[in-house]
Design an enzyme around this catalytic site. Structure first.
Site, PDB file in Angstrom:
ATOM      1  N   LYS A 112       0.863  -1.193   0.000  1.00  0.00           N
ATOM      2  CA  LYS A 112       0.000   0.000   0.000  1.00  0.00           C
ATOM      3  C   LYS A 112       0.892   1.233   0.000  1.00  0.00           C
ATOM      4  O   LYS A 112       1.869   1.286   0.752  1.00  0.00           O
ATOM      5  CB  LYS A 112      -0.931   0.020   1.215  1.00  0.00           C
ATOM      6  CG  LYS A 112      -1.781   1.311   1.284  1.00  0.00           C
ATOM      7  CD  LYS A 112      -2.945   1.209   2.268  1.00  0.00           C
ATOM      8  CE  LYS A 112      -2.574   1.453   3.698  1.00  0.00           C
ATOM      9  NZ  LYS A 112      -2.025   2.796   3.977  1.00  0.00           N
ATOM     10  N   GLU A 114       0.701   5.482   0.198  1.00  0.00           N
ATOM     11  CA  GLU A 114      -0.102   6.677   0.446  1.00  0.00           C
ATOM     12  C   GLU A 114       0.148   7.729  -0.633  1.00  0.00           C
ATOM     13  O   GLU A 114       1.287   7.939  -1.038  1.00  0.00           O
ATOM     14  CB  GLU A 114       0.259   7.302   1.810  1.00  0.00           C
ATOM     15  CG  GLU A 114      -0.285   6.561   2.995  1.00  0.00           C
ATOM     16  CD  GLU A 114      -0.075   7.313   4.319  1.00  0.00           C
ATOM     17  OE1 GLU A 114       0.262   8.520   4.302  1.00  0.00           O
ATOM     18  OE2 GLU A 114      -0.236   6.677   5.375  1.00  0.00           O
ATOM     19  N   GLU A 181      -9.399   7.395   3.518  1.00  0.00           N
ATOM     20  CA  GLU A 181      -9.388   7.555   4.979  1.00  0.00           C
ATOM     21  C   GLU A 181      -9.930   8.921   5.369  1.00  0.00           C
ATOM     22  O   GLU A 181      -9.500   9.951   4.827  1.00  0.00           O
ATOM     23  CB  GLU A 181      -7.954   7.376   5.509  1.00  0.00           C
ATOM     24  CG  GLU A 181      -7.888   7.553   7.031  1.00  0.00           C
ATOM     25  CD  GLU A 181      -6.598   7.044   7.658  1.00  0.00           C
ATOM     26  OE1 GLU A 181      -5.702   6.589   6.931  1.00  0.00           O
ATOM     27  OE2 GLU A 181      -6.502   7.124   8.902  1.00  0.00           O
TER      28      GLU A 181
HETATM   29  O1  KIV Z   1      -1.643   2.098   8.715  1.00  0.00           O
HETATM   30  C1  KIV Z   1      -2.817   1.732   8.675  1.00  0.00           C
HETATM   31  O2  KIV Z   1      -3.309   0.969   9.499  1.00  0.00           O
HETATM   32  C2  KIV Z   1      -3.656   2.270   7.608  1.00  0.00           C
HETATM   33  C3  KIV Z   1      -5.124   2.112   7.752  1.00  0.00           C
HETATM   34  C4  KIV Z   1      -5.607   3.121   8.722  1.00  0.00           C
HETATM   35  C5  KIV Z   1      -5.814   2.188   6.455  1.00  0.00           C
HETATM   36  O3  KIV Z   1      -3.156   2.853   6.689  1.00  0.00           O
END
Ligand code: KIV
Length: 257
Positions: A112, A114, A181
């Site tokens: 993931k 950002e 988010e």
């Molecule tokens: O770091 C995390 O847990 C996240 C979630 C809040 C989506 O990015």
């Protein structure tokens, strides 16, 4: 059956995707037994498990260590490793190495990253290398020092437009899904309707294709206040604390062993 990025894409419009964070073997095993579709090893690791104030101090090595523990549980859900600050902003070759290590050493099935339009070129390079990417727009906790605090995004027409553009840009990279988010529910609805890829919300209302929560929040393990959008499904902190107190009392009173 193992969940793949393809499975998740096909779930859009069929049923909501269930996602949860996990940072260790035991939680990942329990999440898998509960049928969770996507297990996110979030950099929230920093605040939930490691005791930091924000996610900023979390390093790639920490992420790899915890992702590998989660992957060793062999969960059916797709394991996604968060790329921590500031890896995503380094030279793209180095970012590619970080993502590849997530798959090779962490055992994740995806990463993931950002950021929206500003990150699109980089995300596209990672996807082109064969690494599945889950995007993340709205509140970006890795930029908390610049944001100055946690708040809801997408409430004004200008922010709504910018978020929609960010979401479209991430979809255009070939990312398999998108986390939104702390986004206004109506804005989340617009994004979910505009995209073909699944949109997974956290603090973003119900008009999306799935939900993700930080496991410590829903379990009642988070110290202090949990965000207002969280539903606490257990008071595990109290259960564990009580057990420790009873054990301590038994040892002191000679009742154990
Ligand atoms: O770091 C995390 O847990 C996240 C979630 C809040 C989506 O990015």
């Amino acid at each position: 059956m193992k969940t793949t990025t393809r499975t998740l894409r096909e779930l859009k419009g069929q049923r909501p995707i269930v996602a949860l964070t996990a940072y260790d073997f035991t939680t990942a095993r329990l999440a898998s037994e509960a049928g969770v579709d996507l297990i996110l090893v979030g950099d929230s690791l920093g605040t939930t498990v490691l005791g930091y104030e924000t996610t900023v101090p979390v390093t790639l090595e920490m992420m790899l260590h915890h992702t590998a523990a989660v992957a060793r549980a062999g969960p059916d859900g797709l394991v996604v490793m968060d790329i921590p600050f500031p890896e995503a902003h380094r030279d793209v070759g180095r970012l590619l190495d970080a993502c590849a290590r997530g798959l090779q050493e962490g055992g994740a099935g995806a990463v993931k990253i950002e950021g929206g339009a500003a990150m699109a070129d980089r995300i596209a390079r990672i996807v082109a290398a064969g690494i599945p990417v889950l995007g993340h727009v709205g509140l970006l906790p890795q930029q908390i020092h610049q944001l100055g605090g946690y708040r809801k995004f997408g409430k004004t027409p200008g922010e709504r437009e910018a978020l929609l553009a960010d979401a479209r840009a991430v979809e255009g990279t070939g990312a398999f899904g998108l986390v939104v988010e702390m986004v206004d529910p109506e804005c989340t609805r617009e994004i979910s309707e505009a995209l073909k890829i699944p949109v997974i919300g956290i603090g973003a209302g119900s008009h999306c294709d799935g939900q993700v929560l930080v496991s410590h929040d829903l379990l009642g393990l988070t110290a202090g206040k949990t965000p207002s959008f969280v539903r606490r499904y257990a008071e595990a902190g109290k259960v564990i604390g009580d057990a420790f107190k009873r054990y301590a009392a038994d040892v002191r009173n000679g009742n154990f062993p």
